[in-house]
Write a protein that holds these residues in place. Structure first.
Motif, PDB file in Angstrom:
ATOM      1  N   LEU A 141       0.846  -1.188   0.000  1.00 21.16           N
ATOM      2  CA  LEU A 141       0.000   0.000   0.000  1.00 21.16           C
ATOM      3  C   LEU A 141       0.882   1.240   0.000  1.00 21.16           C
ATOM      4  CD1 LEU A 141      -2.758   1.405   0.255  1.00 21.16           C
ATOM      5  CD2 LEU A 141      -2.531   1.166   2.742  1.00 21.16           C
ATOM      6  N   TYR A 142       0.676   2.090  -0.990  1.00 19.39           N
ATOM      7  CA  TYR A 142       1.406   3.358  -1.056  1.00 19.39           C
ATOM      8  C   TYR A 142       0.554   4.425  -0.392  1.00 19.39           C
ATOM      9  CZ  TYR A 142       5.280   1.494  -3.599  1.00 19.39           C
ATOM     10  OH  TYR A 142       6.407   0.784  -3.913  1.00 19.39           O
ATOM     11  N   ASP A 143       0.741   4.517   0.927  1.00 17.48           N
ATOM     12  CA  ASP A 143       0.045   5.515   1.723  1.00 17.48           C
ATOM     13  C   ASP A 143       1.052   6.588   2.128  1.00 17.48           C
ATOM     14  OD1 ASP A 143       1.612   4.165   3.540  1.00 17.48           O
ATOM     15  OD2 ASP A 143      -0.068   3.419   4.751  1.00 17.48           O
ATOM     16  N   ALA A 144       0.632   7.499   2.980  1.00 20.31           N
ATOM     17  CA  ALA A 144       1.523   8.595   3.377  1.00 20.31           C
ATOM     18  C   ALA A 144       2.807   8.071   4.009  1.00 20.31           C
ATOM     19  CB  ALA A 144       0.794   9.539   4.323  1.00 20.31           C
ATOM     20  N   ASP A 145       2.710   7.045   4.839  1.00 22.30           N
ATOM     21  CA  ASP A 145       3.903   6.508   5.499  1.00 22.30           C
ATOM     22  C   ASP A 145       4.926   6.004   4.496  1.00 22.30           C
ATOM     23  OD1 ASP A 145       2.976   7.076   8.028  1.00 22.30           O
ATOM     24  OD2 ASP A 145       2.147   5.087   8.381  1.00 22.30           O
ATOM     25  N   ARG A 146       4.447   5.285   3.482  1.00 26.27           N
ATOM     26  CA  ARG A 146       5.394   4.736   2.502  1.00 26.27           C
ATOM     27  C   ARG A 146       6.015   5.850   1.661  1.00 26.27           C
ATOM     28  NH1 ARG A 146       6.462  -0.442   0.538  1.00 26.27           N
ATOM     29  NH2 ARG A 146       4.805  -1.225   1.870  1.00 26.27           N
ATOM     30  N   PHE A 147       5.229   6.836   1.263  1.00 27.24           N
ATOM     31  CA  PHE A 147       5.795   7.946   0.494  1.00 27.24           C
ATOM     32  C   PHE A 147       6.807   8.732   1.335  1.00 27.24           C
ATOM     33  CE2 PHE A 147       1.849   7.690  -2.233  1.00 27.24           C
ATOM     34  CZ  PHE A 147       2.516   7.332  -3.401  1.00 27.24           C
ATOM     35  N   ILE A 148       6.510   8.914   2.610  1.00 24.66           N
ATOM     36  CA  ILE A 148       7.457   9.618   3.480  1.00 24.66           C
ATOM     37  C   ILE A 148       8.756   8.833   3.585  1.00 24.66           C
ATOM     38  CG2 ILE A 148       7.889  10.316   5.871  1.00 24.66           C
ATOM     39  CD1 ILE A 148       4.802  10.912   5.982  1.00 24.66           C
ATOM     40  N   GLU A 149       8.638   7.526   3.748  1.00 28.18           N
ATOM     41  CA  GLU A 149       9.837   6.674   3.796  1.00 28.18           C
ATOM     42  C   GLU A 149      10.690   6.863   2.547  1.00 28.18           C
ATOM     43  OE1 GLU A 149      10.853   1.884   3.728  1.00 28.18           O
ATOM     44  OE2 GLU A 149       8.862   2.575   4.329  1.00 28.18           O
ATOM     45  N   GLN A 150      10.031   6.985   1.388  1.00 29.74           N
ATOM     46  CA  GLN A 150      10.780   7.165   0.146  1.00 29.74           C
ATOM     47  C   GLN A 150      11.413   8.547   0.058  1.00 29.74           C
ATOM     48  OE1 GLN A 150       8.072   6.089  -3.040  1.00 29.74           O
ATOM     49  NE2 GLN A 150       8.617   3.938  -2.842  1.00 29.74           N
ATOM     50  N   THR A 151      10.688   9.574   0.496  1.00 30.86           N
ATOM     51  CA  THR A 151      11.274  10.917   0.433  1.00 30.86           C
ATOM     52  C   THR A 151      12.451  11.049   1.399  1.00 30.86           C
ATOM     53  OG1 THR A 151       9.723  11.823   2.064  1.00 30.86           O
ATOM     54  CG2 THR A 151       9.101  12.019  -0.250  1.00 30.86           C
ATOM     55  N   LEU A 152      12.476  10.247   2.451  1.00 26.94           N
ATOM     56  CA  LEU A 152      13.584  10.319   3.401  1.00 26.94           C
ATOM     57  C   LEU A 152      14.917   9.900   2.780  1.00 26.94           C
ATOM     58  CD1 LEU A 152      11.886   9.126   6.703  1.00 26.94           C
ATOM     59  CD2 LEU A 152      12.997  11.336   6.316  1.00 26.94           C
ATOM     60  N   LEU A 153      14.878   9.238   1.621  1.00 28.15           N
ATOM     61  CA  LEU A 153      16.123   8.990   0.890  1.00 28.15           C
ATOM     62  C   LEU A 153      16.834  10.303   0.594  1.00 28.15           C
ATOM     63  CD1 LEU A 153      15.042   6.307  -1.750  1.00 28.15           C
ATOM     64  CD2 LEU A 153      16.572   5.951   0.189  1.00 28.15           C
ATOM     65  N   PHE A 154      16.041  11.325   0.339  1.00 26.39           N
ATOM     66  CA  PHE A 154      16.610  12.643   0.053  1.00 26.39           C
ATOM     67  C   PHE A 154      17.361  13.170   1.276  1.00 26.39           C
ATOM     68  CE2 PHE A 154      16.496  17.241  -0.079  1.00 26.39           C
ATOM     69  CZ  PHE A 154      16.775  17.552  -1.397  1.00 26.39           C
ATOM     70  N   ALA A 155      16.746  13.043   2.442  1.00 25.78           N
ATOM     71  CA  ALA A 155      17.395  13.499   3.672  1.00 25.78           C
ATOM     72  C   ALA A 155      18.664  12.709   3.969  1.00 25.78           C
ATOM     73  CB  ALA A 155      16.419  13.383   4.840  1.00 25.78           C
ATOM     74  N   ASP A 156      18.655  11.422   3.644  1.00 28.55           N
ATOM     75  CA  ASP A 156      19.760  10.541   4.019  1.00 28.55           C
ATOM     76  C   ASP A 156      20.867  10.450   2.972  1.00 28.55           C
ATOM     77  OD1 ASP A 156      18.359  10.024   6.338  1.00 28.55           O
ATOM     78  OD2 ASP A 156      17.413   8.210   5.550  1.00 28.55           O
ATOM     79  N   ILE A 157      20.554  10.752   1.719  1.00 32.01           N
ATOM     80  CA  ILE A 157      21.543  10.610   0.647  1.00 32.01           C
ATOM     81  C   ILE A 157      21.908  11.957   0.036  1.00 32.01           C
ATOM     82  CG2 ILE A 157      21.966   9.640  -1.647  1.00 32.01           C
ATOM     83  CD1 ILE A 157      20.142   7.289  -0.795  1.00 32.01           C
ATOM     84  N   TYR A 158      20.898  12.695  -0.409  1.00 37.59           N
ATOM     85  CA  TYR A 158      21.189  13.945  -1.100  1.00 37.59           C
ATOM     86  C   TYR A 158      21.745  14.999  -0.141  1.00 37.59           C
ATOM     87  CZ  TYR A 158      20.812  18.134  -3.897  1.00 37.59           C
ATOM     88  OH  TYR A 158      21.113  19.295  -4.567  1.00 37.59           O
ATOM     89  N   CYS A 159      21.095  15.186   1.005  1.00 40.65           N
ATOM     90  CA  CYS A 159      21.506  16.272   1.902  1.00 40.65           C
ATOM     91  C   CYS A 159      22.954  16.140   2.374  1.00 40.65           C
ATOM     92  CB  CYS A 159      20.541  16.382   3.076  1.00 40.65           C
ATOM     93  SG  CYS A 159      18.918  17.033   2.593  1.00 40.65           S
ATOM     94  N   PRO A 160      23.401  14.970   2.830  1.00 39.03           N
ATOM     95  CA  PRO A 160      24.818  14.867   3.213  1.00 39.03           C
ATOM     96  C   PRO A 160      25.769  15.150   2.055  1.00 39.03           C
ATOM     97  CG  PRO A 160      23.568  13.045   4.127  1.00 39.03           C
ATOM     98  CD  PRO A 160      22.655  13.745   3.169  1.00 39.03           C
ATOM     99  N   ALA A 161      25.390  14.712   0.843  1.00 36.03           N
ATOM    100  CA  ALA A 161      26.255  14.951  -0.308  1.00 36.03           C
ATOM    101  C   ALA A 161      26.329  16.436  -0.643  1.00 36.03           C
ATOM    102  CB  ALA A 161      25.748  14.157  -1.517  1.00 36.03           C
ATOM    103  N   ALA A 162      25.192  17.128  -0.546  1.00 40.68           N
ATOM    104  CA  ALA A 162      25.142  18.535  -0.919  1.00 40.68           C
ATOM    105  C   ALA A 162      25.697  19.444   0.165  1.00 40.68           C
ATOM    106  CB  ALA A 162      23.698  18.929  -1.240  1.00 40.68           C
ATOM    107  N   LEU A 163      25.437  19.103   1.423  1.00 35.83           N
ATOM    108  CA  LEU A 163      25.838  19.966   2.527  1.00 35.83           C
ATOM    109  C   LEU A 163      27.223  19.638   3.077  1.00 35.83           C
ATOM    110  CD1 LEU A 163      22.446  19.993   4.477  1.00 35.83           C
ATOM    111  CD2 LEU A 163      23.349  21.805   3.005  1.00 35.83           C
ATOM    112  N   GLY A 164      27.652  18.398   2.862  1.00 39.72           N
ATOM    113  CA  GLY A 164      28.943  17.986   3.402  1.00 39.72           C
ATOM    114  C   GLY A 164      28.860  17.391   4.787  1.00 39.72           C
ATOM    115  N   TYR A 165      27.661  17.253   5.325  1.00 42.36           N
ATOM    116  CA  TYR A 165      27.465  16.665   6.647  1.00 42.36           C
ATOM    117  C   TYR A 165      26.033  16.141   6.727  1.00 42.36           C
ATOM    118  CZ  TYR A 165      25.403  21.296   7.290  1.00 42.36           C
ATOM    119  OH  TYR A 165      24.676  22.438   7.132  1.00 42.36           O
TER     120      TYR A 165
END
Length: 342
Positions: A141-165
């Motif tokens: 089921l693609y509900d809010a929880d699952r979509f949030i889990e997927q967007t958290l890839l951005f917080a965990d992968i993109y943000c450290p790469a872009a910010l350096g931490y």
């Protein structure tokens, strides 16, 4: 050749021989970002089939066969499976040829008829998908929880790469909270089969009547979710610009087929789900570059960021936009440099 590769080659040869295809000529086909491999099999009489070779059959081959059978039952075109050994991750399926919608567009085909066909196929799917079929197939089921889990890839992968931490725990939590505020309302609307990667690279033009002219080839990761998601995937392509006028026309075409839908609510859902998808895709493209050295995907980042920022300017994305403004100022978005892997 390593022992593992030799053993796999022997397994494939035995599988093909068991199904009368030992004498078929084999030619590799270009793959995608997944671990699957494909080969075109050409029989001595000239007829062709596709060999599917996957190391994760439980994740893609098994659902591909089950979901494909369900799509076939409601009148949509999917590759028929002629032989399969799911334990070994091998299958032989129909060859839909090489006329992807993307290839046709690159070669100069008119865009509107192809996008209209793709939109009509979605309309047919959402009209005909049987109630309870997703549960019977045990689809996620693609509900809010699952979509949030997927967007958290951005917080965990993109943000450290872009910010350096890495983000702080509080920033990460605030990110999830912002997305929850915008996703929960749109996930409460109509649901159907959600194909997830519905775009012109995954659609084939077939010589068949009506919506069966659209061949669906990528649905192993399907689930149940908001009906607006796949239209957003089609009309806001990460790899190809879709003119705004064409996207607006296809959205109107879809809405005309479902007069009971509230157009404003549907467009809000399109915006939120498209933004969530773009956020996830940015992270995936950066991960492919960092972890696998597949830097070609980075060429699409400016487009995906442009699409995302267009939605962040809308009131329905205000909580998420506020987070981005606070944590990712200009210079940390599309124009940051992903370091070369060593």
């Amino acid at each position: 050749m390593s022992d593992d590769l030799s053993a796999r080659a022997a397994e494939i040869a035995a599988f093909l021989a068991a199904h009368g295809l030992a004498d078929a000529a084999r030619a590799p086909l270009a793959g995608d970002a997944s671990a699957r491999r494909y080969e075109r099999l050409t029989r001595p009489d000239g007829r062709t089939l596709i060999l599917v070779d996957t190391p994760v059959p439980a994740e893609d081959l098994v659902p591909f066969i089950a979901i494909g059978a369900a799509l076939d039952r409601i009148g949509l075109s999917v590759p028929i499976i002629h032989a399969a050994d799911c334990a070994r991750g091998l299958a032989v399926q129909d060859d839909f040829g090489s006329e992807t919608f993307l290839r046709l567009l690159v070669e100069g085909a008119q865009a509107e008829p192809l996008y209209a066909l793709a939109t009509d196929a979605l309309i047919a799917l959402h009209r005909s998908w049987p109630e309870g079929e997703g549960e019977r197939l045990d689809l996620p089921l693609y509900d809010a929880d699952r979509f949030i889990e997927q967007t958290l890839l951005f917080a965990d992968i993109y943000c450290p790469a872009a910010l350096g931490y890495p983000l702080s725990a509080q920033d990460r939590s605030d990110f999830a909270t912002a997305w929850r505020a915008v996703l929960q309302p749109v996930c409460a609307g109509p649901r159907s089969l959600l194909l997830r990667d519905y775009h012109v690279e995954n659609l084939m033009r077939l010589p068949r009547p009506g919506v069966r002219a659209a061949g669906l080839i990528d649905f192993q990761g399907a689930g149940l979710g908001p009906t607006a998601y796949d239209l957003a995937s089609l009309l806001e392509d990460a790899r190809r610009d879709v003119p705004a006028a064409l996207a607006d026309a296809m959205t109107a075409r879809y809405l005309a087929a479902f007069p009971a839908l509230d157009p404003a609510e549907f467009r809000r859902a399109l915006a939120v789900l498209a933004a969530a998808r773009h956020t996830r895709i940015i992270a995936i493209f950066v991960r492919l570059a960092l972890a696998q050295g597949r830097r070609a995907y980075l060429s699409h980042l400016p487009r995906v960021w442009r699409l995302l920022e267009n939605h962040l300017a809308k009131p329905e994305l205000a909580p998420v936009a506020a987070w981005f403004a606070r944590r990712l100022p200009p210079g940390t978005r599309a124009d940051f440099v992903v370091p070369e892997t060593t």
